[in-house]
Structures are given as structure tokens and as C-alpha cells.
Design an enzyme around this catalytic site. Structure first.
Site, PDB file in Angstrom:
ATOM      1  N   ASN A  52     -11.819  -0.304   3.449  1.00 37.45           N
ATOM      2  CA  ASN A  52     -13.277  -0.513   3.471  1.00 37.45           C
ATOM      3  C   ASN A  52     -13.633  -2.002   3.441  1.00 37.45           C
ATOM      4  O   ASN A  52     -14.803  -2.359   3.361  1.00 37.45           O
ATOM      5  CB  ASN A  52     -13.965   0.237   2.315  1.00 37.45           C
ATOM      6  CG  ASN A  52     -13.536  -0.277   0.955  1.00 37.45           C
ATOM      7  OD1 ASN A  52     -12.753  -1.215   0.859  1.00 37.45           O
ATOM      8  ND2 ASN A  52     -14.045   0.335  -0.100  1.00 37.45           N
ATOM      9  N   SER A  97       3.211  -0.267  -9.921  1.00 39.09           N
ATOM     10  CA  SER A  97       3.362  -1.634 -10.426  1.00 39.09           C
ATOM     11  C   SER A  97       4.279  -1.663 -11.633  1.00 39.09           C
ATOM     12  O   SER A  97       4.311  -0.713 -12.426  1.00 39.09           O
ATOM     13  CB  SER A  97       1.980  -2.141 -10.840  1.00 39.09           C
ATOM     14  OG  SER A  97       2.095  -3.301 -11.616  1.00 39.09           O
ATOM     15  N   TYR A 152      -6.008  -0.958 -15.722  1.00 41.78           N
ATOM     16  CA  TYR A 152      -5.320  -1.034 -14.433  1.00 41.78           C
ATOM     17  C   TYR A 152      -3.966  -0.333 -14.508  1.00 41.78           C
ATOM     18  O   TYR A 152      -3.629   0.506 -13.656  1.00 41.78           O
ATOM     19  CB  TYR A 152      -5.149  -2.497 -14.005  1.00 41.78           C
ATOM     20  CG  TYR A 152      -4.220  -2.653 -12.826  1.00 41.78           C
ATOM     21  CD1 TYR A 152      -4.572  -2.178 -11.565  1.00 41.78           C
ATOM     22  CD2 TYR A 152      -2.959  -3.253 -12.971  1.00 41.78           C
ATOM     23  CE1 TYR A 152      -3.708  -2.301 -10.487  1.00 41.78           C
ATOM     24  CE2 TYR A 152      -2.097  -3.382 -11.897  1.00 41.78           C
ATOM     25  CZ  TYR A 152      -2.471  -2.892 -10.654  1.00 41.78           C
ATOM     26  OH  TYR A 152      -1.605  -3.001  -9.595  1.00 41.78           O
ATOM     27  N   LYS A 198      -2.398   3.186 -12.532  1.00 40.86           N
ATOM     28  CA  LYS A 198      -1.131   3.299 -11.789  1.00 40.86           C
ATOM     29  C   LYS A 198      -0.289   4.435 -12.353  1.00 40.86           C
ATOM     30  O   LYS A 198       0.286   5.237 -11.614  1.00 40.86           O
ATOM     31  CB  LYS A 198      -0.370   1.967 -11.854  1.00 40.86           C
ATOM     32  CG  LYS A 198      -1.058   0.838 -11.095  1.00 40.86           C
ATOM     33  CD  LYS A 198      -0.885   0.993  -9.610  1.00 40.86           C
ATOM     34  CE  LYS A 198      -2.078   0.571  -8.827  1.00 40.86           C
ATOM     35  NZ  LYS A 198      -2.002   0.750  -7.389  1.00 40.86           N
ATOM     36  N   PHE A 239       7.220  -5.715  -8.584  1.00 42.87           N
ATOM     37  CA  PHE A 239       7.187  -6.770  -9.585  1.00 42.87           C
ATOM     38  C   PHE A 239       6.166  -7.821  -9.100  1.00 42.87           C
ATOM     39  O   PHE A 239       5.070  -7.430  -8.727  1.00 42.87           O
ATOM     40  CB  PHE A 239       8.616  -7.225  -9.918  1.00 42.87           C
ATOM     41  CG  PHE A 239       9.241  -6.179 -10.831  1.00 42.87           C
ATOM     42  CD1 PHE A 239       9.556  -4.903 -10.334  1.00 42.87           C
ATOM     43  CD2 PHE A 239       9.391  -6.398 -12.189  1.00 42.87           C
ATOM     44  CE1 PHE A 239      10.005  -3.887 -11.179  1.00 42.87           C
ATOM     45  CE2 PHE A 239       9.855  -5.393 -13.035  1.00 42.87           C
ATOM     46  CZ  PHE A 239      10.156  -4.137 -12.527  1.00 42.87           C
ATOM     47  N   ASP A 265      -0.943 -10.116 -21.669  1.00 42.07           N
ATOM     48  CA  ASP A 265       0.313 -10.551 -21.044  1.00 42.07           C
ATOM     49  C   ASP A 265       1.512 -10.229 -21.934  1.00 42.07           C
ATOM     50  O   ASP A 265       1.410 -10.277 -23.164  1.00 42.07           O
ATOM     51  CB  ASP A 265       0.296 -12.075 -20.809  1.00 42.07           C
ATOM     52  CG  ASP A 265      -0.329 -12.442 -19.466  1.00 42.07           C
ATOM     53  OD1 ASP A 265      -0.713 -11.529 -18.715  1.00 42.07           O
ATOM     54  OD2 ASP A 265      -0.438 -13.652 -19.181  1.00 42.07           O
TER      55      ASP A 265
HETATM   56  P1  NAD Z   1      -5.482  -6.495  -2.058  1.00 39.71           P
HETATM   57  O1  NAD Z   1      -6.721  -6.514  -2.899  1.00 39.71           O
HETATM   58  O2  NAD Z   1      -5.123  -7.715  -1.276  1.00 39.71           O
HETATM   59  O3  NAD Z   1      -5.556  -5.283  -1.020  1.00 39.71           O
HETATM   60  C1  NAD Z   1      -6.132  -4.034  -1.358  1.00 39.71           C
HETATM   61  C2  NAD Z   1      -6.869  -3.540  -0.124  1.00 39.71           C
HETATM   62  O4  NAD Z   1      -7.425  -2.268  -0.411  1.00 39.71           O
HETATM   63  C3  NAD Z   1      -8.036  -4.447   0.293  1.00 39.71           C
HETATM   64  O5  NAD Z   1      -7.963  -4.720   1.672  1.00 39.71           O
HETATM   65  C4  NAD Z   1      -9.280  -3.640  -0.057  1.00 39.71           C
HETATM   66  O6  NAD Z   1     -10.357  -3.927   0.822  1.00 39.71           O
HETATM   67  C5  NAD Z   1      -8.766  -2.215   0.062  1.00 39.71           C
HETATM   68  N1  NAD Z   1      -9.475  -1.237  -0.782  1.00 39.71           N
HETATM   69  C6  NAD Z   1      -9.681  -1.282  -2.109  1.00 39.71           C
HETATM   70  N2  NAD Z   1     -10.336  -0.173  -2.498  1.00 39.71           N
HETATM   71  C7  NAD Z   1     -10.531   0.574  -1.378  1.00 39.71           C
HETATM   72  C8  NAD Z   1     -11.133   1.834  -1.137  1.00 39.71           C
HETATM   73  N3  NAD Z   1     -11.700   2.559  -2.117  1.00 39.71           N
HETATM   74  N4  NAD Z   1     -11.137   2.319   0.131  1.00 39.71           N
HETATM   75  C9  NAD Z   1     -10.578   1.610   1.144  1.00 39.71           C
HETATM   76  N5  NAD Z   1     -10.016   0.408   0.979  1.00 39.71           N
HETATM   77  C10 NAD Z   1      -9.989  -0.092  -0.287  1.00 39.71           C
HETATM   78  O7  NAD Z   1      -4.278  -6.057  -3.010  1.00 39.71           O
HETATM   79  P2  NAD Z   1      -2.706  -6.106  -2.766  1.00 39.71           P
HETATM   80  O8  NAD Z   1      -2.146  -7.227  -3.554  1.00 39.71           O
HETATM   81  O9  NAD Z   1      -2.408  -6.010  -1.337  1.00 39.71           O
HETATM   82  O10 NAD Z   1      -2.274  -4.770  -3.507  1.00 39.71           O
HETATM   83  C11 NAD Z   1      -2.058  -3.556  -2.798  1.00 39.71           C
HETATM   84  C12 NAD Z   1      -1.647  -2.482  -3.767  1.00 39.71           C
HETATM   85  O11 NAD Z   1      -0.475  -2.901  -4.458  1.00 39.71           O
HETATM   86  C13 NAD Z   1      -2.696  -2.159  -4.828  1.00 39.71           C
HETATM   87  O12 NAD Z   1      -2.709  -0.775  -5.046  1.00 39.71           O
HETATM   88  C14 NAD Z   1      -2.178  -2.865  -6.061  1.00 39.71           C
HETATM   89  O13 NAD Z   1      -2.579  -2.244  -7.246  1.00 39.71           O
HETATM   90  C15 NAD Z   1      -0.668  -2.759  -5.862  1.00 39.71           C
HETATM   91  N6  NAD Z   1       0.088  -3.828  -6.552  1.00 39.71           N
HETATM   92  C16 NAD Z   1      -0.207  -5.136  -6.280  1.00 39.71           C
HETATM   93  C17 NAD Z   1       0.485  -6.134  -6.953  1.00 39.71           C
HETATM   94  C18 NAD Z   1       0.168  -7.601  -6.714  1.00 39.71           C
HETATM   95  O14 NAD Z   1       0.525  -8.430  -7.549  1.00 39.71           O
HETATM   96  N7  NAD Z   1      -0.463  -7.986  -5.601  1.00 39.71           N
HETATM   97  C19 NAD Z   1       1.481  -5.805  -7.890  1.00 39.71           C
HETATM   98  C20 NAD Z   1       1.748  -4.452  -8.123  1.00 39.71           C
HETATM   99  C21 NAD Z   1       1.038  -3.467  -7.443  1.00 39.71           C
HETATM  100  N1  UDP Z   2      -0.165 -17.498 -15.391  1.00 33.51           N
HETATM  101  C1  UDP Z   2      -0.532 -18.743 -15.853  1.00 33.51           C
HETATM  102  N2  UDP Z   2      -1.645 -19.330 -15.342  1.00 33.51           N
HETATM  103  C2  UDP Z   2      -2.424 -18.743 -14.376  1.00 33.51           C
HETATM  104  C3  UDP Z   2      -2.030 -17.460 -13.897  1.00 33.51           C
HETATM  105  C4  UDP Z   2      -0.904 -16.854 -14.436  1.00 33.51           C
HETATM  106  O1  UDP Z   2       0.136 -19.316 -16.708  1.00 33.51           O
HETATM  107  O2  UDP Z   2      -3.435 -19.318 -13.957  1.00 33.51           O
HETATM  108  C5  UDP Z   2       1.082 -16.867 -15.899  1.00 33.51           C
HETATM  109  C6  UDP Z   2       0.892 -15.512 -16.567  1.00 33.51           C
HETATM  110  O3  UDP Z   2       0.603 -15.679 -17.942  1.00 33.51           O
HETATM  111  C7  UDP Z   2       2.259 -14.850 -16.300  1.00 33.51           C
HETATM  112  C8  UDP Z   2       2.676 -15.418 -14.939  1.00 33.51           C
HETATM  113  O4  UDP Z   2       1.915 -16.629 -14.777  1.00 33.51           O
HETATM  114  O5  UDP Z   2       3.215 -15.280 -17.249  1.00 33.51           O
HETATM  115  C9  UDP Z   2       2.371 -14.487 -13.766  1.00 33.51           C
HETATM  116  O6  UDP Z   2       0.999 -14.095 -13.854  1.00 33.51           O
HETATM  117  P1  UDP Z   2       0.256 -13.338 -12.673  1.00 33.51           P
HETATM  118  O7  UDP Z   2      -1.196 -13.188 -13.079  1.00 33.51           O
HETATM  119  O8  UDP Z   2       0.517 -14.034 -11.379  1.00 33.51           O
HETATM  120  O9  UDP Z   2       0.960 -11.925 -12.581  1.00 33.51           O
HETATM  121  P2  UDP Z   2       1.181 -10.787 -13.717  1.00 33.51           P
HETATM  122  O10 UDP Z   2       2.591 -10.927 -14.172  1.00 33.51           O
HETATM  123  O11 UDP Z   2       0.165 -10.985 -14.788  1.00 33.51           O
HETATM  124  O12 UDP Z   2       0.966  -9.528 -12.933  1.00 33.51           O
END
Ligand code: NAD
Ligand code: UDP
Length: 339
Positions: A32, A124, A148, A152, A177, A294
Site C-alpha cells: 500500500n 524476527s 512489535y 511476530k 537478525f 534493547d
Molecule cells: P519496510 O518498512 O521497508 O517495508 C515494509 C513494506 O510493507 C513497505 O513497503 C510498506 O509500505 C508495506 N506495508 C506495510 N503495511 C502494509 C499493509 N497493511 N498493506 C500493504 N503493504 C504494507 O520494512 P522491511 O525492513 O523491508 O521489513 C519487511 C519485513 O521484515 C517486516 O515484516 C519486518 O517486520 C520484518 N523484519 C525486518 C527487520 C529489519 O530490521 N528491517 C528485521 C526483522 C524482521
Molecule cells: N543503536 C545505537 N544508536 C542508534 C541506533 C541503534 O547505538 O542510533 C544500537 C542499538 O542500541 C543496538 C544496535 O545499535 O545495540 C542495533 O540497533 P538497531 O536499531 O539497528 O537494530 P535492533 O537490534 O534494535 O533491531
């Protein structure tokens, strides 16, 4: 037959679309655009020379999702769409539970109705909470630190139960990760709105002069240098993991859980030093108080993904820094940067 990628206009989803298209899959993106960009979809096409179909829809909208499944022959779902900011989830828990949990239920419901049996879910490492490292897939989950993480863990349970109830279903739960970096073309990357809450986009914005200094959250953790330790993984390694997971769903019914991490933990200061070495740019920083929620150390045991999917992370921390910096330089305002 096509692969439905929800959230394909976002960070991890867009990189995974590149990997899927390059592996020969036909891709339909549903997003979206609330946090993603249509420009990312155009750039997927620039990189691969293949155009993914795109539906601008909300995955919590059951009627819209039904229409999408009715109009297309969908073989598998890769479900990325959702919200991901821990702090925002504490402030707006209902928004997070609704978007992340209802979105998963609506998609699972459509799969049930239309006979789609393959589902890969973006979970996650946050579901492990303060467990003992390295985190293994069979550990008891302790996600209650923030809404959050709960969204998950609940989504994992919903999909597990749905897979048990639907013969032939194969669900892969991928626990990521810390994804970093960008596509090596510099065309795709992480585009946070406003002040980045994640470490790498904050560092690249300091390097670009958009922010004065990095605030390191906590210097008194029980880690070698006192700063938090995380398992960083290049987003293209993560994307490759999804292609392997998708292949797994074709050959193996049931529920499969995998950590996608490198198995190595780096501290915040180690990441800062690596970024400085790779780019030649000094990152001014200040150590401040811990960020609520954290944990001190988080890294994966990635052995199961290697044994069962033949996948392991290949790219180094230096490559993650190099690619994140290339993306930042080429797109100083993210996707809002003029062409
Ligand atoms: P992101 O925010 O870049 O991408 C999420 C996408 O989903 C966006 O394009 C957004 O527009 C779309 N979206 C959100 N809600 C929606 C809805 N209701 N309908 C349609 N589209 C919707 O995030 P990302 O980093 O690419 O993460 C993707 C997935 O991976 C997420 O589920 C997130 O929780 C999971 N994840 C991310 C991380 C990270 O650090 N980036 C780590 C672990 C898990
Ligand atoms: N962190 C930090 N300063 C920032 C953002 C993150 O020191 O501005 C640290 C945070 O405390 C963690 C690591 O960087 O130890 C990774 O954080 P991030 O938010 O990127 O990912 P998370 O592990 O929380 O999903």
C-alpha cells in the site's frame, strides 16, 4: 504461476524481488506504499530487466486481497508487509497488532480459500528476547519486551496452526537478525522516513553531514567494549535466503523455522570503526543511556539454515558498510531524490 510478495516496495521485499526475478520466478507485488516507494518497484525492473506486476493494496483489506487472489494464479506468498519499529510499537500498540497480525490472517485466509500452499513469513530475532546466545530455533520464545515482537510471535503461531490444519501446506518462518547494506547497484536500499531508528541509516546520515553525531545507546553492557552486540547480515544474503526458503516450501510440507543471520556478533563500536575504514569518513559519536527494550547481545546459530536450506551469509561487514554508503551517496534523500 506467480509468487506474491507483500511489502515488495519496502527494504527487504524489494531486494528479495530482485533475487526472485533473477532466479526466474514471476513476481506480483502487493504494497500500500505506506512505508515503501513506487520508485523501488521501477528500480527492481531497471536491475533485472523484468517488470513485476504491482497491486497497490492494503493486506488487511480482505476484499482487496480476495480480488487479487481471484484474478491471479498465485503459487506462493512471501509476506513482508508490516510495521517494524519497536519504539513506535510501544507508542501505538493497536496499530501494530492490527497491521501485522490482521494482515497475516487475511493472507492466510486467502491462501486457504484459493488453495495456495506455500507461505514464507518475515519474522524476527526479536522473538527470542533475552535468551542465551547463540539463539537457536528450538528455544522458548521471550518476545514480550515490546508489541512489535509480540506481533511476530503471534503471527508465527497463527501460521503454524494454519499449516497444521491444512494438509499439504508448507510454511517457512524466517527469523531475520539485523539486515544492513543495499543492492550493489546503489539503486535499492533502506529509506527510513524522518530520523532513522536503526543504526546503519543513522551512521550513513552522519557520514553525509545530515546529522551531527551518532548517539550510541549504552556503553555499559556486558560486552567486550560495553556497546550492544548484534548479528548483521547483508540484505542481499537475506534475499538469497528467501529464494532457498521458497524452494523448501515446494519439497517439504509442514512448518520450518530458520534463523537468517551470520552467526557472528559485532558491537556498535566495531561497526562504526568498520564504516570509518571502508569510507575514510570519521563518525563523531557520543555514548548515551541505554535505549529501553534493547538487549545486550543478539546473534544467531545459523546452522539449521545451512544444513536444511544450504544457505549461509557470505558478505562481510565491510561490504555491508560499502553498499549502504553507496546507496546513501547516490540517493541523499532516499527514493525522494530527484532522478
Ligand atoms: P519496510 O518498512 O521497508 O517495508 C515494509 C513494506 O510493507 C513497505 O513497503 C510498506 O509500505 C508495506 N506495508 C506495510 N503495511 C502494509 C499493509 N497493511 N498493506 C500493504 N503493504 C504494507 O520494512 P522491511 O525492513 O523491508 O521489513 C519487511 C519485513 O521484515 C517486516 O515484516 C519486518 O517486520 C520484518 N523484519 C525486518 C527487520 C529489519 O530490521 N528491517 C528485521 C526483522 C524482521
Ligand atoms: N543503536 C545505537 N544508536 C542508534 C541506533 C541503534 O547505538 O542510533 C544500537 C542499538 O542500541 C543496538 C544496535 O545499535 O545495540 C542495533 O540497533 P538497531 O536499531 O539497528 O537494530 P535492533 O537490534 O534494535 O533491531
Amino acid at each position: 504461476m506467480a509468487i506474491l510478495v507483500t511489502g515488495g516496495a519496502g527494504y527487504i521485499g524489494s531486494h528479495t524481488c530482485v533475487a526472485l526475478l533473477e532466479a526466474g520466478y514471476r513476481v506480483i507485488i502487493a504494497d500500500n506504499l505506506c512505508r515503501g516507494s513506487a520508485k523501488a518497484i521501477k528500480r527492481i525492473e531497471c536491475i533485472t530487466g523484468k517488470k513485476p506486476a504491482f497491486y497497490c493494496l492494503d493486506v488487511t483489506d480482505a476484499a482487496a486481497v480476495d480480488g487479487l487472489f481471484a484474478a491471479n494464479k498465485i503459487d506462493s506468498v512471501l509476506h513482508f508487509a508490516g510495521f517494524k519499529a519497536v519504539g513506535e510499537s510501544v507508542a501505538k500498540p493497536l496499530l501494530y497488532y492490527y497491521n501485522n497480525v490482521v494482515g497475516t490472517m487475511v493472507l492466510a485466509g486467502a491462501c486457504q480459500k484459493y488453495g495456495v500452499q506455500h507461505f514464507v513469513y518475515s519474522s524476527s530475532a526479536t522473538v527470542y528476547g533475552p535468551n542465551k546466545v547463540p539463539f537457536r530455533e528450538d528455544m522458548l520464545l521471550l518476545p514480550a519486551a515490546n508489541p512489535y515482537g509480540e506481533t511476530k510471535a503471534i503471527s508465527e503461531r497463527i501460521l503454524t496452526d494454519a499449516a497444521k490444519a491444512n494438509k499439504g501446506w508448507s510454511v517457512v518462518l524466517l527469523r531475520y537478525f539485523n539486515p544492513l547494506g543495499a543492492h550493489e547497484s546503489g539503486l535499492l536500499g533502506e529509506d527510513p522516513a524522518g530520523v532513522p531508528s536503526n543504526l546503519m541509516p543513522y551512521i550513513t546520515q552522519v557520514a553525509a553531514g545530515k546529522r551531527e553525531r551518532l548517539y550510541i545507546f549504552g556503553g555499559d553492557y556486558n560486552t567486550p567494549d560495553g556497546t550492544g552486540v548484534r548479528d548483521y547480515i547483508h540484505v542481499m544474503d537475506l534475499a538469497a535466503g528467501h529464494v532457498r526458503a521458497l524452494e523448501k516450501t515446494k519439497s517439504s510440507p509442514g512448518v520450518h523455522i530458520y534463523n537468517l543471520g551470520s552467526g557472528v556478533g559485532y558491537s556498535v563500536l566495531e561497526l562504526v570503526r568498520t564504516f570509518e575504514q571502508v569510507t575514510g569518513i570519521a563518525i563523531p559519536y557520543e555514548i548515551t543511556g541505554r535505549r529501553p527494550g534493547d538487549i545486550d547481545i543478539c546473534y544467531a546459530d545459523p546452522g539449521k539454515a545451512y544444513r536444511e536450506l544450504g544457505w549461509k551469509a557470505g558478505k562481510t561487514l565491510a561490504e555491508m558498510c560499502r553498499d549502504a554508503w553507496r546507496w546513501q551517496q547516490a540517493n541523499p534523500e532516499g527514493y525522494a531524490t530527484a532522478e
